[in-house]
Design a protein around this motif. Structure first.
Motif, short mmCIF file in Angstrom:
data_model
loop_
_atom_site.label_atom_id
_atom_site.label_comp_id
_atom_site.label_asym_id
_atom_site.label_seq_id
_atom_site.Cartn_x
_atom_site.Cartn_y
_atom_site.Cartn_z
N THR A 23 -0.86 -6.61 4.27
CA THR A 23 -1.87 -6.14 3.33
C THR A 23 -3.43 -6.12 3.56
N ALA A 70 4.03 5.53 -8.45
CA ALA A 70 3.63 5.17 -7.11
C ALA A 70 4.21 4.04 -6.68
N PHE A 71 4.11 3.11 -7.49
CA PHE A 71 4.65 1.62 -7.14
C PHE A 71 6.21 1.72 -6.99
N ASP A 73 7.63 4.28 -5.31
CA ASP A 73 7.80 5.43 -4.46
C ASP A 73 8.00 4.68 -2.91
N ASN A 76 5.35 4.88 -0.30
CA ASN A 76 3.94 3.90 -0.26
C ASN A 76 4.30 2.63 0.38
N TYR A 77 5.54 2.34 0.91
CA TYR A 77 6.04 1.07 1.27
C TYR A 77 5.65 0.94 3.01
N GLU A 92 6.50 -5.34 -2.44
CA GLU A 92 6.30 -4.02 -2.47
C GLU A 92 4.98 -3.85 -3.34
N VAL A 96 1.81 -1.71 -2.12
CA VAL A 96 1.16 -0.54 -2.92
C VAL A 96 -0.13 -1.03 -3.43
N HIS A 99 -3.13 -0.15 -1.05
CA HIS A 99 -3.93 1.13 -0.87
C HIS A 99 -4.95 1.30 -1.43
N PHE A 122 -1.84 8.52 0.14
CA PHE A 122 -1.07 7.76 -1.19
C PHE A 122 -1.60 8.73 -2.33
#
Length: 219
Positions: A23, A70-71, A73, A76-77, A92, A96, A99, A122
């Motif tokens: 990340t 969004a978290f 979805d 987005n991973y 996860e 997210v 981003h 995103f």
């Protein structure tokens, strides 16, 4: 990043090393976000949508539903998945969150462009809820307004009128090239990238709503 010292100061957190690589967050940031995750999930291993209802800052956000969604979805991973999930693990959650991370200073122009593209993807996904590859003009307007009002320098009304102007501009460009019988398909991601070309997005996509002690109420 401190060498061995930093690692030793986190006993029992070897997973932080993987997460930091995945990340770009520092160990310290991961620790803070982990604490926040546990607060929200009431120390459970996973977070569900209703846990997000406890974030006061989020309660007054006009695109609150999209932010929460969004978290959950899979797009987005960073694993090329699709569809949504019911609960997420800390990893996860962190992916997210990443981003929203500002680009680091020592990035090449190319990396910076990649980060920007990913952030815009995103944002685009956030509004392309049916995953058909397009968003509507109205949704585009929301994105612009959201980005503008986050910068803080502009009042809400100014942000609104600029967003309206942006929407009309897109409409006239798109519709201007269309035959009367053409159906307006909406804005594709490539189109979206072009539209937001001059936009300084990095500092505007922030994660204010994850303050650990949020005392702010809706203005």
């Amino acid at each position: 990043v401190g060498g061995m010292g930093a690692l030793q100061s986190l006993p029992g957190q070897p997973q932080y090393i993987d997460l930091a690589e995945k990340t770009g967050f520092s160990f310290e940031q991961i620790a803070v976000l982990h604490k926040r995750f546990k607060q929200l999930s009431h120390s459970e291993e996973t977070l569900r949508r209703e846990h997000f209802n406890e974030i006061p800052d989020l309660a007054c956000n006009p695109i609150r539903a999209q932010i929460i969604e969004a978290f959950f979805d899979r797009r987005n991973y960073r694993e090329n998945g699709e569809g949504t999930v019911e609960e997420i693990s800390f990893e996860e959650f962190l992916v997210v969150m990443s981003h929203f991370r500002p680009p680091s200073l020592h990035m090449t122009e190319e990396q910076r462009e990649g980060v920007r593209r990913e952030k815009l993807r995103f944002l685009f996904n956030m509004h392309d809820t049916d995953n058909d590859g397009t968003i509507t003009l109205e949704e585009y307007r929301h994105v612009v307004e959201e980005l503008l009002s986050r910068s803080g320098a502009l009042g809400k009304e100014t942000a609104k009128s600029i967003a309206d102007a942006a929407m009309l501009e897109v409409a006239s460009i798109s519709v201007g090239h269309m035959e009367p019988d053409d159906f307006y398909e909406g804005i594709t991601f490539e189109h979206f990238l072009k539209l937001l070309n001059g936009f300084e997005i990095e500092s505007r996509m922030n994660i204010r709503f994850l303050n650990v002690d949020t005392t702010t109420l809706c203005k």
